[in-house]
Scaffold this active site. Sequence first.
Site, PDB file in Angstrom:
ATOM      1  CD  GLU A   1      -2.919  -1.211   2.287  1.00 24.19           C
ATOM      2  OE1 GLU A   1      -4.083  -1.561   2.085  1.00 24.19           O
ATOM      3  OE2 GLU A   1      -2.485  -0.891   3.419  1.00 24.19           O
TER       4      GLU A   1
ATOM      5  CD  GLU B   1      -4.822  -5.597   2.724  1.00 25.07           C
ATOM      6  OE1 GLU B   1      -5.589  -4.753   3.239  1.00 25.07           O
ATOM      7  OE2 GLU B   1      -3.593  -5.612   2.926  1.00 25.07           O
TER       8      GLU B   1
END
Length: 697
Positions: free
Chosen positions: A203, A283
């Site tokens: 991320e 995710e």
Amino acid sequence: MMVVATSNFVPYPGPAEHLARMGLPALALLLAAGLLHTQASPSARSFQLDYEHNCFRKDGAPFRYISGSIHYARVPRPAWRDRLLKMYMSGLSTVQVYVPWNYHETQPGVYDFTGNRDVEAFLDLTAELGLLVILRPGPYICAEWEMGGLPAWLLWKPDIILRTSNPAYLTAVDSWLHILLPKIKPRLYQQGGNIISVQVENEYGSYYACDYGYLRHLLGSFRALLGSEVLLFTTDSTGAEELRCGTLQGLYATVDFGPGSNVTEAFGAQRRVEPKGPLVNSEYYTGWLDYWGEAHASTSAARVARGLEDMLQLGASINMYMFHGGTNFAYWSGADYKDQYKPVTTSYDYDAPLSEAGDPTEKLFAIRTVIGKFQPLPVGPMPPATPKYAYGRVALQKYADLLDVLDVLCPSGPIQSQFPLTFEALKQVRGWVSGGHLRRHPCLPGPASEGEEQSSLPAPFPFPCHCTVLQAYGFMVYHTQLPRDVPDPATLSAPPHSICDRGYVMLQKEYQGTLERDGQTTLQVTGRAGDTLDILLENMGRISFGANTSDFKGLLGNLSLNSRPLSNWLIYPLAIDTAVQQGWPQAALPKSSSGGRVGPAFYTGTFEIPGIAWDTFVKFPGWSKGLLWINGFNLGRYWTRRGPQQTLFVPGSVLHVGHPNNITVLELEEAPPTPLLLFLDQPLYNTTLGCSTTATE
């Protein structure tokens, strides 16, 4: 060979035409029927991107994975097989695994891959059970883990800039990757193992730096150490800025989003950076984490199942985060910063399909039903919940106030400083004699003392191996004396943002109250000149997400009394875990105690268990905040006054059969009049905090 179809960028279409352009319903049917075929003869074992058909190819055949996240660092090793088998029986083909750097390189150049840290054994077990692996080795992982997996000793370098092309940071990263990735390479799918893809960083688009040079450096290191065939990827949220800064040519871009998102729009964001290739949600949030002081988070099983089915109908590959959350034992829980510091609870249950104790939930069976619509499920029953046992009440007795056992907890003695130092500023020096002079290693701040010379010898890397952290986690005591009489209440105060994270204040060893980060930073005190002032500083976990991962701990500024700075501090780094693991305090002589119930103090007790050591949960009736050890194992923090978590999970593997189990409790604020623990067969959350929240991210 990897099949790569060249294509021009396709502008994001309107909602009506978006799915038609992606050809997703047809792709889903082809995947289910196995009708796609490769245009080239692949090698015997391959896992590749097929841009022409928007899918993965495993050994030449179209492939879509359904995966779940599990963190070996949050699960005791004896429970690994149970959790993985339940994941397999849920219909998962794959598990997604983080590698926390700080869990393995505890000090610069000091590595631990034993016991619960044996990542190779964990990976070998996944292969034995027939599971593929998506590996996320960082170096940064987030995961609500202490400092996002980065070692605290990186902060020894005051000018270091984490997660950037900063030379000191890259040197440390390269050193770590040269240890870790050679362990991974033989387990890659192309090498005969079961690791089908590897994430680079994590991320990164959510980090302020947006340093493409850093990502290019990591890409080069991963390629050099893992080879050219392994599939490397990135994961970011669906925001345009996050995808701009977190993606890089040569790394396949995937996205993450939860059941509250519009699936078409979310995958449309991926398509803006990857016009071709498989759709991937790396995710998909099955629940959410808990913060101390907030209501327990939950997400309905029906909502999670509905979103999963929507994505599977599009042919997407999905990883569910988390499938099994586990526990933040010891000091490994991280924190967020969202307008204020938000430490994460000890439980990482996450409202996941497998509970913190590894039990199948309603959500698991709802997910399994959805998976069964798209692929055959494993034959056989789901393994049952592990047995739990309510061992009942265990009486404790006070052993000693913390300030009375500093000789045990800090055997090397205090460090003297005019003003407070942070956890990260304290280092221990192993000096050496050269040319008849005691040389001072360059890692020690400040000038050399009389009789010493400052060494200019080059270090092998930016964090000299002669230095060892005195304190990265846990607690330190800051001790000084009142410089003058204070007959009338005076204000003991800390500068803004200088208490990291909680300070328990004692005057003449009497507890006065607590100073807290983003909370109360002043207390009223009275006393006489020379009275002792002690502040026990607790690290509640370094920030794991966002810009502020350089989260220093301890006293970041000097305390003052009626605006006049205090000075002449003695600083005690406390090795509590080392003492407890060596049998203290049970093996020590009884200490005389003040008998009071207020302020930081240790309590002890023992209990025996009948027959077999089952999992259990400990409740703390009347206790305030502290930590629990059983048989030397640090089970983490409790904070019953703040909640929502009211019990700590105790794995049966830490208990002993046939002889007493030693309990040590460090209570930080106030113990109950009758100190006891209550062992239950189920966890409890604090219902006084209001209704459960529902995760929407």
